[in-house]
Design a protein around this motif. Structure first.
Motif, mmCIF file in Angstrom:
data_model
loop_
_atom_site.group_PDB
_atom_site.id
_atom_site.type_symbol
_atom_site.label_atom_id
_atom_site.label_comp_id
_atom_site.label_asym_id
_atom_site.label_seq_id
_atom_site.Cartn_x
_atom_site.Cartn_y
_atom_site.Cartn_z
ATOM 1 N N ARG A 195 0.390 -13.878 3.117
ATOM 2 C CA ARG A 195 1.137 -12.615 3.081
ATOM 3 C C ARG A 195 0.353 -11.519 2.360
ATOM 4 N N MET A 196 -0.338 -11.884 1.290
ATOM 5 C CA MET A 196 -1.116 -10.898 0.553
ATOM 6 C C MET A 196 -2.273 -10.365 1.404
ATOM 7 N N ARG A 197 -2.922 -11.277 2.176
ATOM 8 C CA ARG A 197 -4.015 -10.811 3.036
ATOM 9 C C ARG A 197 -3.494 -9.869 4.119
ATOM 10 N N ALA A 198 -2.317 -10.203 4.686
ATOM 11 C CA ALA A 198 -1.747 -9.326 5.710
ATOM 12 C C ALA A 198 -1.381 -7.964 5.127
ATOM 13 N N ALA A 199 -0.806 -7.981 3.901
ATOM 14 C CA ALA A 199 -0.446 -6.715 3.272
ATOM 15 C C ALA A 199 -1.676 -5.863 2.977
ATOM 16 N N LEU A 200 -2.787 -6.524 2.577
ATOM 17 C CA LEU A 200 -4.008 -5.794 2.284
ATOM 18 C C LEU A 200 -4.573 -5.164 3.549
ATOM 19 N N ALA A 201 -4.529 -5.913 4.650
ATOM 20 C CA ALA A 201 -5.031 -5.349 5.916
ATOM 21 C C ALA A 201 -4.193 -4.154 6.353
ATOM 22 N N THR A 202 -2.871 -4.296 6.201
ATOM 23 C CA THR A 202 -1.991 -3.194 6.574
ATOM 24 C C THR A 202 -2.252 -1.963 5.701
ATOM 25 N N SER A 203 -2.488 -2.210 4.393
ATOM 26 C CA SER A 203 -2.749 -1.097 3.476
ATOM 27 C C SER A 203 -4.015 -0.342 3.853
ATOM 28 N N ARG A 204 -5.069 -1.113 4.228
ATOM 29 C CA ARG A 204 -6.318 -0.450 4.612
ATOM 30 C C ARG A 204 -6.151 0.368 5.899
ATOM 31 N N ALA A 205 -5.346 -0.155 6.829
ATOM 32 C CA ALA A 205 -5.138 0.592 8.074
ATOM 33 C C ALA A 205 -4.330 1.864 7.825
ATOM 34 N N GLU A 206 -3.375 1.767 6.908
ATOM 35 C CA GLU A 206 -2.516 2.922 6.653
ATOM 36 C C GLU A 206 -3.211 4.018 5.847
ATOM 37 N N GLU A 207 -4.353 3.646 5.184
ATOM 38 C CA GLU A 207 -5.080 4.667 4.427
ATOM 39 C C GLU A 207 -5.575 5.794 5.328
ATOM 40 N N ALA A 208 -5.779 5.499 6.643
ATOM 41 C CA ALA A 208 -6.288 6.511 7.579
ATOM 42 C C ALA A 208 -5.172 7.287 8.262
ATOM 43 N N LYS A 209 -3.960 6.953 7.987
ATOM 44 C CA LYS A 209 -2.850 7.625 8.658
ATOM 45 C C LYS A 209 -2.517 8.950 7.998
ATOM 46 N N LEU A 210 -1.492 9.556 8.467
ATOM 47 C CA LEU A 210 -1.066 10.871 8.018
ATOM 48 C C LEU A 210 -0.558 10.854 6.582
ATOM 49 N N SER A 211 -0.445 11.980 5.983
ATOM 50 C CA SER A 211 -0.029 12.098 4.578
ATOM 51 C C SER A 211 1.368 11.535 4.342
ATOM 52 N N THR A 212 2.210 11.511 5.389
ATOM 53 C CA THR A 212 3.551 10.950 5.206
ATOM 54 C C THR A 212 3.485 9.462 4.871
ATOM 55 N N LEU A 213 2.513 8.790 5.530
ATOM 56 C CA LEU A 213 2.339 7.376 5.223
ATOM 57 C C LEU A 213 1.801 7.186 3.814
ATOM 58 N N GLY A 243 5.267 5.447 -2.952
ATOM 59 C CA GLY A 243 6.582 4.948 -3.315
ATOM 60 C C GLY A 243 6.608 3.417 -3.433
ATOM 61 N N GLU A 244 5.876 2.760 -2.527
ATOM 62 C CA GLU A 244 5.834 1.292 -2.606
ATOM 63 C C GLU A 244 5.119 0.829 -3.876
ATOM 64 N N VAL A 245 4.050 1.610 -4.264
ATOM 65 C CA VAL A 245 3.343 1.254 -5.495
ATOM 66 C C VAL A 245 4.264 1.375 -6.692
ATOM 67 N N THR A 246 5.073 2.440 -6.704
ATOM 68 C CA THR A 246 6.002 2.613 -7.812
ATOM 69 C C THR A 246 7.003 1.457 -7.877
ATOM 70 N N GLU A 247 7.528 1.046 -6.712
ATOM 71 C CA GLU A 247 8.459 -0.082 -6.686
ATOM 72 C C GLU A 247 7.782 -1.377 -7.140
ATOM 73 N N ARG A 248 6.512 -1.515 -6.743
ATOM 74 C CA ARG A 248 5.805 -2.738 -7.112
ATOM 75 C C ARG A 248 5.587 -2.817 -8.616
ATOM 76 N N ARG A 249 5.250 -1.688 -9.233
ATOM 77 C CA ARG A 249 5.082 -1.674 -10.685
ATOM 78 C C ARG A 249 6.391 -2.027 -11.389
ATOM 79 N N ALA A 250 7.498 -1.498 -10.863
ATOM 80 C CA ALA A 250 8.795 -1.832 -11.457
ATOM 81 C C ALA A 250 9.075 -3.339 -11.337
ATOM 82 N N ALA A 251 8.689 -3.911 -10.172
ATOM 83 C CA ALA A 251 8.908 -5.347 -9.990
ATOM 84 C C ALA A 251 8.066 -6.163 -10.968
#
Length: 599
Positions: free
Chosen positions: A315-333, A339-347
């Protein structure tokens, strides 16, 4: 298993290490719990099976004997049997031979008033009873007196064991002779052996008369007194058998040892002849089955831990791949990612809080478990002592025994000690007053006298202090001295010379000093703080819980005393010194160190 689990914990070194330790401890505790539960359940199931089997075997044996118990009385009324005593032995021989075959007994025979056999069913055999005199047998002596006779013995003529029933033969209102029946019980024993059971039957002298294991037959469960040996020899009960004793010891509940082997046993008294039937099972079987269950459980846990680690990594490898792909997307992503980073820090913060709470709860749970275990271990002998005291008080001959109040005092003292163990994690201030250290040592020695004698320890006490009175709590200090003495006895278990010396003296500042010296194994380089920590012990697993010196150190801190420990310079062993403040000094600092935290 534990190592595999530790690979999947945390994102940093400290978290991963703590998580691995917690998980390894949890898995190990689970495996141990499964093993202990399976062993207890297996032994209970085996005991229930043995109980059922013992009832079945006892019923079969009693039924066989009861079936023939009244046969001699009936035979004594048959004319052909009576006629044998008038010289008509030939007709009686033929009739008894047919009757023995029909009744499936080993032998039927008739004896005159002197015990001489005048007719027998085995008259055709080379080892016939005919012409033999059995007047020495107990069954003949009972029958000739008009009483039912029965007896188990090895045949004096055939050397074959059997169970004998006998009854008087009366004619004209007088006893003229005796008719006897001999039963062969070997088919019954053969069925026990064929069923794979370990069964033995002992008579009232504790001699094994029947057994599915031939090596146990005609062996004594305990050494026989000379009187019993003489009586058995006079009746030729067991021929020339030596009746060597077995190494048989009964333990708690259904446990026993036979020739060094631990067995489970269920015993059942038989109503006839004072016999007792014992059904045995190998005590190691339940342990082996429990080990198998624990191993299977550990394998399942290991497999689950590895699978969970693999899936989480995937799951961590899949999440990392998704994160790298989303880095090239639009600013909304990108905003969603922040926001996900903030939630992760809270967790993660929640995880850290949960881990701290879990560690604190684990320490408290461990301390509570140990306190409960110690209280349970003391509770059983205390209950036994209470029962003995009640029995003694109900006995008019012991009611005024001066020892009973003393024993009641000891029991109350032990109950107070268990209460202190329950409150170990929440120590309360004790009531202080003037305490004479000499009386404390004498009271502790009275409690430990039996242990010292049992361990063959030489004990000496000396007081060189002019004033041994301090301000403190007598019961707490007595508990400290008992703990130190018990540790010393345990340390001298393998020592050649066993000596325990206690000295009450004063130091250069006139402070009272209590010194305990032994000739045991010493401290082995253990530091003071480690030795007084809860659960620390140098003994083997199962020999103490490691709380004695920790409790002692806590008690001494309440008294402002200093605890020091060292190896003796003049020879093997250790010396522990407790220095108390002078009564005018008030409270001081707590103690430091000790060899073994077990009481």
């Amino acid at each position: 298993m534990a190592g595999a689990a530790s690979l999947s914990f945390g994102r940093s070194g400290p978290l991963r290490g703590r998580g691995g330790i917690v998980l390894a401890m949890a898995l190990a505790a689970s495996v141990v719990a499964v093993f202990l539960g399976a062993q207890r359940s297996g032994e209970e199931a085996e005991t229930e099976r043995l109980t059922r089997q013992s009832a079945l075997y006892a019923s079969a044996l009693s039924g066989t004997l009861d079936r023939f118990a009244y046969l001699p009385s009936l035979l004594g009324q048959i004319p052909v049997v009576v006629a044998a005593l008038d010289g008509e032995g030939a007709a009686a021989n033929a009739w008894l031979e047919r009757a023995a075959g029909d009744m499936d007994v080993e032998a039927l025979y008739v004896m005159d008033a002197a015990g001489l056999t005048v007719a027998a069913s085995n008259h055709r055999r080379s080892m016939t009873f005919l012409g033999q005199n059995y007047g020495f047998r107990p069954y003949f002596k009972a029958a000739i007196r008009g009483e039912p006779g029965e007896f188990f013995a090895i045949g004096a003529t055939t050397a074959r064991p059997g169970y004998f029933f006998a009854a008087a033969v009366e004619a004209g209102g007088a006893i003229r002779g005796v008719v006897a029946v001999k039963l062969d019980l070997s088919p019954l024993v053969a069925r026990w052996r064929a069923g794979g059971e370990r069964v033995m039957v002992a008579n009232r002298d504790g001699i094994v008369v029947l057994s599915s294991d031939p090596a146990l037959t005609y062996r004594a469960l305990a050494p026989l007194p000379a009187e019993a040996l003489d009586r058995i020899a006079a009746s030729r009960h067991f021929g020339d058998r030596t009746l060597d004793p077995l190494d048989w010891r009964t333990g708690e509940g259904n446990e026993a040892t036979l020739d060094g082997e631990r067995v489970l046993v269920v015993s059942r008294a038989l109503g006839r002849a004072g016999w007792t039937l014992h059904v045995l099972a190998d005590g190691a079987d339940a342990t082996r089955r429990a080990l198998t269950s624990a191993a299977l459980f550990a394998a399942v846990l290991g497999t689950l831990a590895l699978a969970w680690t693999f899936l989480r990594a995937a799951r961590m490898r899949a999440a990392l791949a998704t994160s790298r792909a989303e880095e090239a997307k639009l600013s909304t992503l990108n905003r969603r990612l922040r926001g996900e980073v903030t939630e992760r820090r809270a967790a993660e913060e929640g995880l850290r809080v949960a881990q701290r709470d879990l560690a604190r709860a684990s320490r408290l749970a461990a301390l509570g478990e140990v306190s409960a275990t110690v209280t349970h271990e003391l509770g059983q002998p205390l209950s036994a002592l209470r029962n003995y005291l009640v029995a003694a008080e109900l006995n008019p001959a012991r009611r005024d025994d001066p020892l009973i109040p003393q024993i009641e005092g000891v029991v109350r003292r032990m109950e107070r000690t268990t209460a202190q163990l329950r409150d170990f994690s929440r120590p309360a201030r004790r009531d202080f007053g003037p305490v004479d250290l000499r009386e404390v040592v004498r009271s502790a020695h009275a409690l430990m006298a039996h242990d010292l004698d049992a361990a063959s320890v030489a004990y000496a006490f000396d007081c060189t202090a002019a004033d041994a009175v301090i301000e403190g709590n007598a019961h707490g200090l007595e508990q400290v001295v008992v703990n130190l003495m018990r540790n010393a006895v345990a340390a001298m278990r393998e020592a050649r010379e066993k000596r325990l010396d206690i000295v009450v003296s004063t130091d250069a500042d006139t402070r009272p000093v209590l010194t305990v010296r032994d000739t045991g194994e010493g401290f082995g380089g253990a530091d003071i703080e480690t030795a007084t920590a809860p659960f620390y012990t140098t003994r083997s697993s199962g020999d103490g819980m490691g709380l004695g010196l920790a409790i002692s150190a806590a008690i001494l801190r309440e008294h402002g005393a200093t605890l020091r420990a060292r190896d003796r310079e003049e020879g093997a062993g250790a010396a522990i010194e407790v220095t108390f403040p002078r009564p005018a000094d008030g409270d001081g600092n707590g103690g430091e160190g000790g060899r073994d935290a077990d009481g």
